[in-house]
Design a protein around this motif. Structure first.
Motif, PDB file in Angstrom:
ATOM      1  N   ASP A 166       0.831  -1.210   0.000  1.00 41.26           N
ATOM      2  CA  ASP A 166       0.000   0.000   0.000  1.00 41.26           C
ATOM      3  C   ASP A 166       0.862   1.255   0.000  1.00 41.26           C
ATOM      4  OD1 ASP A 166      -2.194  -1.685   0.103  1.00 41.26           O
ATOM      5  OD2 ASP A 166      -2.535  -1.411   2.252  1.00 41.26           O
ATOM      6  N   LEU A 167       1.964   1.229   0.770  1.00 36.03           N
ATOM      7  CA  LEU A 167       2.852   2.384   0.808  1.00 36.03           C
ATOM      8  C   LEU A 167       3.519   2.595  -0.548  1.00 36.03           C
ATOM      9  CD1 LEU A 167       4.215   4.671   2.360  1.00 36.03           C
ATOM     10  CD2 LEU A 167       5.918   3.004   3.171  1.00 36.03           C
ATOM     11  N   VAL A 168       3.966   1.513  -1.171  1.00 36.43           N
ATOM     12  CA  VAL A 168       4.567   1.622  -2.501  1.00 36.43           C
ATOM     13  C   VAL A 168       3.570   2.223  -3.484  1.00 36.43           C
ATOM     14  CG1 VAL A 168       5.400   0.278  -4.481  1.00 36.43           C
ATOM     15  CG2 VAL A 168       6.271  -0.211  -2.183  1.00 36.43           C
ATOM     16  N   ALA A 169       2.324   1.747  -3.453  1.00 40.44           N
ATOM     17  CA  ALA A 169       1.306   2.273  -4.362  1.00 40.44           C
ATOM     18  C   ALA A 169       1.064   3.760  -4.127  1.00 40.44           C
ATOM     19  CB  ALA A 169       0.007   1.491  -4.194  1.00 40.44           C
ATOM     20  N   ALA A 170       1.047   4.168  -2.854  1.00 40.04           N
ATOM     21  CA  ALA A 170       0.856   5.588  -2.541  1.00 40.04           C
ATOM     22  C   ALA A 170       2.050   6.414  -3.016  1.00 40.04           C
ATOM     23  CB  ALA A 170       0.643   5.758  -1.043  1.00 40.04           C
ATOM     24  N   LEU A 171       3.258   5.895  -2.842  1.00 36.99           N
ATOM     25  CA  LEU A 171       4.455   6.621  -3.264  1.00 36.99           C
ATOM     26  C   LEU A 171       4.520   6.765  -4.783  1.00 36.99           C
ATOM     27  CD1 LEU A 171       6.993   5.050  -0.773  1.00 36.99           C
ATOM     28  CD2 LEU A 171       6.497   7.493  -0.979  1.00 36.99           C
ATOM     29  N   GLU A 172       4.063   5.746  -5.491  1.00 36.66           N
ATOM     30  CA  GLU A 172       4.108   5.802  -6.952  1.00 36.66           C
ATOM     31  C   GLU A 172       3.273   6.958  -7.498  1.00 36.66           C
ATOM     32  OE1 GLU A 172       4.956   1.135  -8.132  1.00 36.66           O
ATOM     33  OE2 GLU A 172       2.880   1.804  -7.821  1.00 36.66           O
ATOM     34  N   LYS A 173       2.340   7.453  -6.707  1.00 33.47           N
ATOM     35  CA  LYS A 173       1.495   8.568  -7.137  1.00 33.47           C
ATOM     36  C   LYS A 173       2.153   9.928  -6.895  1.00 33.47           C
ATOM     37  CE  LYS A 173      -2.759   5.993  -6.197  1.00 33.47           C
ATOM     38  NZ  LYS A 173      -3.982   5.914  -5.345  1.00 33.47           N
ATOM     39  N   VAL A 174       3.209   9.963  -6.068  1.00 34.25           N
ATOM     40  CA  VAL A 174       3.770  11.278  -5.713  1.00 34.25           C
ATOM     41  C   VAL A 174       5.239  11.447  -6.093  1.00 34.25           C
ATOM     42  CG1 VAL A 174       2.132  11.565  -3.811  1.00 34.25           C
ATOM     43  CG2 VAL A 174       4.387  10.608  -3.337  1.00 34.25           C
ATOM     44  N   VAL A 175       5.978  10.363  -6.328  1.00 35.43           N
ATOM     45  CA  VAL A 175       7.378  10.511  -6.738  1.00 35.43           C
ATOM     46  C   VAL A 175       7.491  10.223  -8.228  1.00 35.43           C
ATOM     47  CG1 VAL A 175       8.228   9.903  -4.448  1.00 35.43           C
ATOM     48  CG2 VAL A 175       8.035   8.118  -6.184  1.00 35.43           C
ATOM     49  N   ASP A 176       8.524  10.778  -8.841  1.00 29.87           N
ATOM     50  CA  ASP A 176       8.654  10.661 -10.297  1.00 29.87           C
ATOM     51  C   ASP A 176       9.731   9.667 -10.703  1.00 29.87           C
ATOM     52  OD1 ASP A 176      10.823  12.073  -9.479  1.00 29.87           O
ATOM     53  OD2 ASP A 176      10.449  13.857 -10.719  1.00 29.87           O
ATOM     54  N   VAL A 177      10.022   8.690  -9.825  1.00 34.30           N
ATOM     55  CA  VAL A 177      10.968   7.620 -10.136  1.00 34.30           C
ATOM     56  C   VAL A 177      10.312   6.287  -9.797  1.00 34.30           C
ATOM     57  CG1 VAL A 177      13.026   9.052  -9.744  1.00 34.30           C
ATOM     58  CG2 VAL A 177      12.031   7.758  -7.837  1.00 34.30           C
ATOM     59  N   PRO A 178      10.819   5.185 -10.335  1.00 28.23           N
ATOM     60  CA  PRO A 178      10.261   3.877  -9.987  1.00 28.23           C
ATOM     61  C   PRO A 178      10.424   3.587  -8.490  1.00 28.23           C
ATOM     62  CG  PRO A 178      11.661   3.723 -11.927  1.00 28.23           C
ATOM     63  CD  PRO A 178      11.878   5.083 -11.356  1.00 28.23           C
ATOM     64  N   VAL A 179       9.437   2.884  -7.931  1.00 34.15           N
ATOM     65  CA  VAL A 179       9.447   2.536  -6.511  1.00 34.15           C
ATOM     66  C   VAL A 179       9.530   1.019  -6.370  1.00 34.15           C
ATOM     67  CG1 VAL A 179       8.291   2.778  -4.284  1.00 34.15           C
ATOM     68  CG2 VAL A 179       8.016   4.561  -6.034  1.00 34.15           C
ATOM     69  N   TYR A 180      10.506   0.567  -5.587  1.00 34.61           N
ATOM     70  CA  TYR A 180      10.719  -0.862  -5.339  1.00 34.61           C
ATOM     71  C   TYR A 180      10.497  -1.144  -3.851  1.00 34.61           C
ATOM     72  CZ  TYR A 180      13.108  -0.801  -9.912  1.00 34.61           C
ATOM     73  OH  TYR A 180      13.428  -0.657 -11.237  1.00 34.61           O
ATOM     74  N   TRP A 181      10.543  -2.425  -3.516  1.00 35.31           N
ATOM     75  CA  TRP A 181      10.336  -2.838  -2.116  1.00 35.31           C
ATOM     76  C   TRP A 181      11.103  -4.128  -1.854  1.00 35.31           C
ATOM     77  CZ3 TRP A 181       5.772  -6.465  -1.231  1.00 35.31           C
ATOM     78  CH2 TRP A 181       5.750  -6.957   0.075  1.00 35.31           C
ATOM     79  N   GLY A 182      11.874  -4.154  -0.758  1.00 32.76           N
ATOM     80  CA  GLY A 182      12.605  -5.360  -0.365  1.00 32.76           C
ATOM     81  C   GLY A 182      12.659  -5.487   1.142  1.00 32.76           C
ATOM     82  N   ASN A 183      12.673  -6.739   1.638  1.00 33.13           N
ATOM     83  CA  ASN A 183      12.611  -7.027   3.070  1.00 33.13           C
ATOM     84  C   ASN A 183      13.897  -7.627   3.620  1.00 33.13           C
ATOM     85  OD1 ASN A 183       9.881  -6.273   3.386  1.00 33.13           O
ATOM     86  ND2 ASN A 183       9.176  -8.284   2.680  1.00 33.13           N
ATOM     87  N   ARG A 184      14.003  -7.541   4.934  1.00 32.16           N
ATOM     88  CA  ARG A 184      15.096  -8.160   5.665  1.00 32.16           C
ATOM     89  C   ARG A 184      14.867  -9.658   5.864  1.00 32.16           C
ATOM     90  NH1 ARG A 184      15.813  -5.545  11.299  1.00 32.16           N
ATOM     91  NH2 ARG A 184      16.869  -3.982  10.037  1.00 32.16           N
ATOM     92  N   ASN A 185      13.652 -10.045   6.219  1.00 29.13           N
ATOM     93  CA  ASN A 185      13.426 -11.391   6.744  1.00 29.13           C
ATOM     94  C   ASN A 185      12.489 -12.275   5.935  1.00 29.13           C
ATOM     95  OD1 ASN A 185      14.939 -11.285   9.336  1.00 29.13           O
ATOM     96  ND2 ASN A 185      13.513  -9.620   9.765  1.00 29.13           N
TER      97      ASN A 185
END
Length: 324
Positions: free
Chosen positions: A61-80
Motif C-alpha cells: 500500500d505504501l509503494v502504491a501511494a508513493l508511486e502517485k507522488v514521486v517521479d521515479v520507480p518505486v521498489y520494495w525489499g525485506n530483511r526477513n
C-alpha cells in the motif's frame, strides 16, 4: 539536492501463509539463541491472525501511494521474508538503476531500527554484480510529516476515548544495552521517541503524556526498557484514570506487534481494568507521511552514520528478536 533514479522501501518482512510463519521466525532469530518455546509462542500469535502478518500488504500500500507522488520507480525489499532485499536489488540492477534512495520503515536510531538496515543494504548490494548505490534516507521521528500523520490519528482516537483520555505512547522495548548504544553519543532511541511523543502531544493540545514499552521478547535475566504497556495500564487504573489513548509512536504501520500486543493484549487488559481505551493509527499511508518521504528524497544526501553508531562496547551490535 540529492539525485536518485529510484526509491526502494526497505522493511522487516512478514509471513503471508500459515506454513511460512515458523520459517520466517527462524530467519528473524537465527544465531540469537532464542528458545524454541518462545518461537512457538510467537507463532501462535500469527496463527491467530490466519498465519498472515499485515506488514507486507501495508508495504504494498505504501509503494502504491508513493508511486502517485514521486517521479521515479518505486521498489520494495525485506530483511526477513519475500521479497528479500537482495532479490529487489538484483531487479533494480537489471532495470538500469544506478543510485536509489532507500527508505527504511523505522523512524529512530538503534541497532535494529537503523544500523541493521544499513547492514542489510550493504549485504544486498554486495551480493549483486553491478548493483546500484543505495542511500539510506535519514531518521524522521521529528519530521513535520510524520508528526502531522500521527497527530491526525491521535485526534481520531481522542474523539473515540474522550478528550480527557491519558495519552500513552508505545514503542518496541529493547535491551538496555541497545538503548544505551543508540546514536553516535548513545541514548538516542529513547530520547528520539520521547521527542516524537512530545511533538505529537503538543499537536493535539496535550502537555502531559507517558512513554511506555511493548513486545519484549528477551530472556528475563537481561534488562530491557520498562514499564511494559500492560503494567502501565494497571498503574493508571490504580491512580484513578478512566480513559487512555495508546499511540504506537515507535511503529509506522499496523503490523503484528500493533495488532496483537496493543489491539489484543493491551485492549484485554484495559477491559479487565475498566479503562476506556482507543488506539491511534500508525502513519501508514497518511498523505503527510507519504509526502514526507518525497521531501526526504529532495534533501541533500545524508552523511553516513559513524561506524561506532549503535554498536555496543564489545564491538558487536546489541541484537533483539522482533516480529512484524
Amino acid at each position: 539536492m540529492a539525485k536518485y533514479d529510484a526509491l526502494v522501501v526497505v522493511s522487516f518482512g512478514g509471513p503471508e501463509r500459515p506454513e511460512d510463519v515458523l520459517p520466517f521466525l527462524e530467519n528473524v532469530v537465527r544465531g540469537r539463541g532464542v528458545p524454541r518455546e518462545r518461537l512457538l509462542e510467537v507463532e501462535a500469535h500469527y496463527q491467530g491472525f490466519g498465519g498472515v502478518s499485515p506488514i507486507n500488504q501495508q508495504c504494498r500500500d505504501l509503494v502504491a501511494a508513493l508511486e502517485k507522488v514521486v517521479d521515479v520507480p518505486v521498489y520494495w525489499g525485506n530483511r526477513n521474508w519475500h521479497p528479500y532485499l537482495a532479490d529487489t536489488v538484483r531487479q533494480m540492477a537489471a532495470d538500469g538503476v544506478r543510485t536509489a534512495a532507500a527508505f527504511a520503515t523505522a523512524a529512530t536510531s538503534s541497532y535494529s531500527s537503523c544500523r541493521q538496515y544499513i547492514e542489510d543494504i550493504a549485504r544486498a548490494t554486495a551480493a549483486v554484480p553491478d548493483a546500484p548505490r543505495l542511500v539510506k534516507l535519514p531518521h524522521f521521528y521529528d519530521h513535520p510529516g510524520f508528526v502531522a500523520a500521527m497527530a491526525d490519528h491521535t485526534w481520531g482516537a481522542l474523539a473515540e476515548a474522550g478528550e480527557d483520555a491519558r495519552l500513552v505512547f508505545t514503542a518496541h522495548s529493547v535491551p538496555l544495552s541497545m538503548a544505551a548504544a543508540a546514536g553516535p553519543r548513545g541514548g538516542a532511541y529513547e530520547a528520539e521517541l520521547r521527542a516524537a511523543s512530545a511533538l505529537v502531544a503538543a499537536a493535539v493540545g496535550k502537555d502531559d503524556f507517558d512513554l511506555v514499552w511493548q513486545s519484549r521478547s528477551g530472556p528475563p535475566q537481561v534488562p530491557w526498557l520498562e514499564p511494559d504497556v500492560c503494567d502501565h495500564l494497571e498503574e493508571l487504573a490504580r491512580q484513578g484514570t478512566e480513559a487512555v489513548v495508546l499511540v504506537p509512536i515507535g511503529f509506522v504501520s499496523d503490523h503484528m506487534e500493533v495488532k496483537y500486543d496493543l489491539d489484543t493484549e493491551a485492549a484485554a487488559k484495559a477491559a479487565e481494568l475498566g479503562l476506556r481505551m482507543a488506539r491511534a493509527g500508525t502513519a501508514g499511508t497518511h498523505p503527510r507521511f507519504v509526502s514526507m518521504i518525497k521531501e526526504l528524497m529532495a534533501e541533500p544526501e545524508p552523511a553516513a552514520c559513524p561506524a561506532t553508531c549503535c554498536v555496543i562496547g564489545s564491538g558487536r551490535p546489541a541484537r533483539t528478536p522482533a516480529t512484524s
